[in-house]
Design an enzyme around this catalytic site. Structure first.
Site, PDB file in Angstrom:
ATOM      1  N   GLY A  14       3.419  -0.277   2.903  1.00 22.62           N
ATOM      2  CA  GLY A  14       4.988  -0.631   2.119  1.00 22.62           C
ATOM      3  C   GLY A  14       5.947  -0.721   1.857  1.00 22.62           C
ATOM      4  NE  ARG A  15       6.473  -4.631   6.322  1.00 16.28           N
ATOM      5  CZ  ARG A  15       6.317  -3.887   7.069  1.00 16.28           C
ATOM      6  NH1 ARG A  15       5.908  -3.137   7.054  1.00 16.28           N
ATOM      7  NH2 ARG A  15       4.684  -4.309   8.385  1.00 16.28           N
ATOM      8  CG  HIS A  68      37.174 -12.602  -0.374  1.00 15.23           C
ATOM      9  ND1 HIS A  68      38.434 -13.348  -0.361  1.00 15.23           N
ATOM     10  CD2 HIS A  68      36.701 -13.687  -1.335  1.00 15.23           C
ATOM     11  CE1 HIS A  68      38.323 -14.674  -1.355  1.00 15.23           C
ATOM     12  NE2 HIS A  68      37.193 -14.092  -2.389  1.00 15.23           N
ATOM     13  CD  GLU A 102       8.829  -0.644   7.610  1.00 19.52           C
ATOM     14  OE1 GLU A 102       9.439   0.116   8.166  1.00 19.52           O
ATOM     15  OE2 GLU A 102       8.362  -1.135   6.777  1.00 19.52           O
ATOM     16  CD  GLU A 140      12.785   9.977   6.135  1.00 21.52           C
ATOM     17  OE1 GLU A 140      12.238  10.526   5.612  1.00 21.52           O
ATOM     18  OE2 GLU A 140      13.605   9.807   7.167  1.00 21.52           O
ATOM     19  CE  LYS A 172       8.577   7.348  10.043  1.00 19.78           C
ATOM     20  NZ  LYS A 172       6.991   6.901   9.056  1.00 19.78           N
ATOM     21  CE  LYS A 229       0.017   2.631   2.332  1.00 21.02           C
ATOM     22  NZ  LYS A 229      -0.123   1.203   2.955  1.00 21.02           N
TER      23      LYS A 229
HETATM   24  O1  F6P Z   1       8.548   4.685   7.818  1.00 14.98           O
HETATM   25  C1  F6P Z   1       8.763   3.059   7.231  1.00 14.98           C
HETATM   26  C2  F6P Z   1       7.284   3.473   5.868  1.00 14.98           C
HETATM   27  O2  F6P Z   1       6.492   3.985   7.095  1.00 14.98           O
HETATM   28  C3  F6P Z   1       7.670   2.549   5.567  1.00 14.98           C
HETATM   29  O3  F6P Z   1       6.407   1.833   6.312  1.00 14.98           O
HETATM   30  C4  F6P Z   1       7.407   2.846   4.102  1.00 14.98           C
HETATM   31  O4  F6P Z   1       7.658   2.066   3.275  1.00 14.98           O
HETATM   32  C5  F6P Z   1       8.146   3.993   4.468  1.00 14.98           C
HETATM   33  O5  F6P Z   1       8.028   4.684   5.109  1.00 14.98           O
HETATM   34  C6  F6P Z   1       7.911   5.341   3.285  1.00 14.98           C
HETATM   35  O6  F6P Z   1       6.567   5.299   3.438  1.00 14.98           O
HETATM   36  P1  F6P Z   1       5.067   6.026   2.230  1.00 14.98           P
HETATM   37  O7  F6P Z   1       5.631   5.518   1.090  1.00 14.98           O
HETATM   38  O8  F6P Z   1       4.244   6.427   2.627  1.00 14.98           O
HETATM   39  O9  F6P Z   1       6.634   7.603   1.559  1.00 14.98           O
END
Ligand code: F6P
Length: 552
Positions: A278-279, A395, A364, A223, A517, A217
């Site tokens: 995002g979620r 199990h 979240e 990452e 972060k 987003k």
């Molecule tokens: O660190 C949490 C978060 O902001 C989530 O809410 C989101 O889904 C994820 O990181 C990834 O964010 P992006 O789509 O901006 O890379």
């Protein structure tokens, strides 16, 4: 902006009423006895969701620790918390994400009936539809082999690089709908910054036939941008020419500037707006891997399934409103029984990533401790959600659910019809018998007299007793189709909304992920320096310095 006339949910009259009901009977209410006393209990506490394609999902709430009076007090709580006003504000595109001053409008992404929907007076329907049209065109080109890689070969492998909501939804949905996939087009997901994830995913792929979807987003998530750069290097090692990137890298993002800085032509960008959390983004262009994998028409059915639940959530009175009931039960256990957790166990191997997806959605969203009126909450909020598919989980950790000291409200999910009815449906019948048996066992338990009558040695009797009365909600779908899955996800989204509305917290921001972060960024710089660090607490210094020695 305020949609509630209260700050603390515990100040509402219905909250006190529920506390009194818990004290006077709720804590010792026997569900088994309730079934004996009320022949209509099953029909009274089950609700059926009718989908747009006439398929149905049955929600059986009757094995929960409630009676008529408790149920009406819960509905009263929803009314007093003004949940309908907040819901309507969300569907009207109002900025209910107050700390980020954003609308919460993922519901506009599944507006397949093209109702007028706008934010700040600006229509969003045409923009949503134009991104969908782009996704359709691209999906059809890739799936048909018309879209080729730089050497003219069709795409065989799609790698989605993203994390959090830009990963969990696509992973879960592609796994859940694998039986709808084109079996010669493979999807892979890279999320973890651990180099192993990228290295192992790319190990056997061919750059000539691999398409990367960089899903972020913000397009600033460390990452994702790092993994995407590594994927680009891997690709260019073979393809050499940066001009070939256009055929192999597309971006799913709201940030055109960062996308083009990365080297992706914005023609190959599928956008969405910042009113999509995002979620909640699997319905947006973040779902492109899903559309590529199962085909655009199935993706639309997925959206329509969610839209059917939105319609139900908006139009159905609270007493009949399925996600509202799910959310209220969660409040009942969390705040009155002191339950800390919520278990979701799908009796469905295709849904094996569903609990992981729900963890982000729920935790979240509702892992907050400050109300919308900026006060610390006086009660417990978001549950610890966990789960694994059954029967495997039976199990492993079900022992604790049956005989442990904690109350663990549980959802079981089953589809009546299997996509793989092998051995004349034998597996499916065994799976289904476990689905019914687990909920029954958790409710009825096994009392002392039954254990004794079975002839257990006296010293073993206490070990073989099951107290029972452990609450479950059974969700029975006809089949896990794209539409049914869309509905199930939307159900949990609105359950999460309901909980947050009652607790009067903002379910749509995520400030809690920021601190780690920021610190990681600072420590990252220190790791490049060969000297020992001394700027942190003694434990952090010690760990960093040991790492530096061992990682040389
Ligand atoms: O660190 C949490 C978060 O902001 C989530 O809410 C989101 O889904 C994820 O990181 C990834 O964010 P992006 O789509 O901006 O890379």
């Amino acid at each position: 902006m305020s949609f509630s006339s209260f700050s603390q949910a515990s100040d509402l009259p219905a909250w006190s009423k529920l506390q009194a009901l818990y004290d006077s009977k709720g804590k010792s209410l026997s569900v088994k006895e309730q079934f004996k006393q009320d022949a209509d209990r099953f029909s009274k506490f089950t609700r059926t969701l009718k989908n747009y394609d006439d398929s149905e999902i049955l929600f059986d709430f009757s094995k929960n620790i409630i009676d008529d009076e408790i149920f009406s007090a819960l509905i009263q709580l929803a009314k007093e918390a003004n949940i309908e006003a907040l819901r309507d504000a969300m569907f009207a595109g109002e900025k209910i994400n107050s700390t980020e001053e954003r609308a919460v409008f993922h519901v506009a992404l599944r507006n397949q009936s093209n109702k007028p929907m706008s934010v700040d007076g600006v229509d969003v329907v045409s923009e949503v539809n134009s991104v969908l049209a782009h996704m359709k065109e691209f999906t059809e080109e890739v799936r048909s082999g018309k879209w080729t890689g730089y050497t003219g070969k069709a795409i065989t492998d799609i790698v989605n690089i993203g994390i959090g909501g830009s990963d969990l939804g696509p992973v879960m949905v592609t796994e859940a709908l694998k039986s709808y996939s084109k079996r010669d087009l493979f999807v892979h997901f890279v999320s973890n910054i651990d180099g192993t994830h990228t290295a192992e995913t790319l190990r056997n792929l061919n750059p000539e036939t691999t398409l990367f979807l960089i899903a972020s987003k913000t397009f600033t998530t460390a990452e994702t941008t790092t993994n995407a750069k590594s994927a680009k290097s891997w690709f260019l090692e073979t393809a050499k020419d940066e001009a070939h990137i256009a055929k192999h890298f597309v971006a799913l993002s709201t940030n055109a500037e960062k996308v083009s800085e990365f080297g992706i032509d914005t023609k190959n960008m599928f956008g969405f707006e910042n009113w999509v959390g995002g979620r909640y983004s699997v319905w947006s262009s973040i779902g492109l891997s899903v559309a590529l994998y199962i085909g655009y028409d199935n993706f639309v059915d997925f959206l329509k399934g969610a839209e059917a639940v939105d319609k139900h959530f908006v139009e159905t009175p609270l007493e009949q409103n399925i996600p509202v009931i799910g959310g209220l039960l969660s409040i009942w256990y969390n705040n009155f029984f002191g339950a800390q957790t919520h278990l979701v166990a799908p009796f469905d191997q295709y849904l094996h990533r569903f609990p992981a997806y729900l963890q982000q959605l729920s935790m979240e969203s509702n892992g907050k401790s400050v109300t919308r009126s900026n006060e610390f909450v006086k009660y417990s909020t978001g549950s610890i959600l966990f789960g694994e598919p059954a029967t495997n989980s039976q199990h492993s950790f079900f022992q604790l659910v049956h005989q442990g000291t904690k109350l663990i409200p549980t959802d079981f999910i089953l589809a009546a019809k299997s996509h793989n009815p092998i051995e004349k449906n034998l597996h499916q019948k065994m799976l289904a018998s476990n689905f019914f048996a687990q909920a029954e066992a958790l409710m009825v338990g096994k009392p002392k007299d039954v254990v004794e009558a079975e002839g257990a040695a006296p010293s073993l009797v206490p070990h073989k007793i099951f107290l029972g009365n452990r609450p479950t909600t059974s969700i029975l779908a006809q089949e896990i189709t794209p539409a049914a899955l869309g509905s199930l996800i939307a159900y949990y989204e609105h359950v999460t909304f309901t909980e947050g509305a009652i607790w009067n917290i903002n379910s749509f921001d995520q400030w809690g992920v920021e601190l780690g972060k920021v610190l990681a960024k600072a420590i990252g710089a220190e790791l490049n320096d060969k000297d020992d660090v001394s700027s942190h607490d003694a434990s952090t210094n010690g760990l960093i310095n040991q790492f530096k020695k061992w990682s040389l």
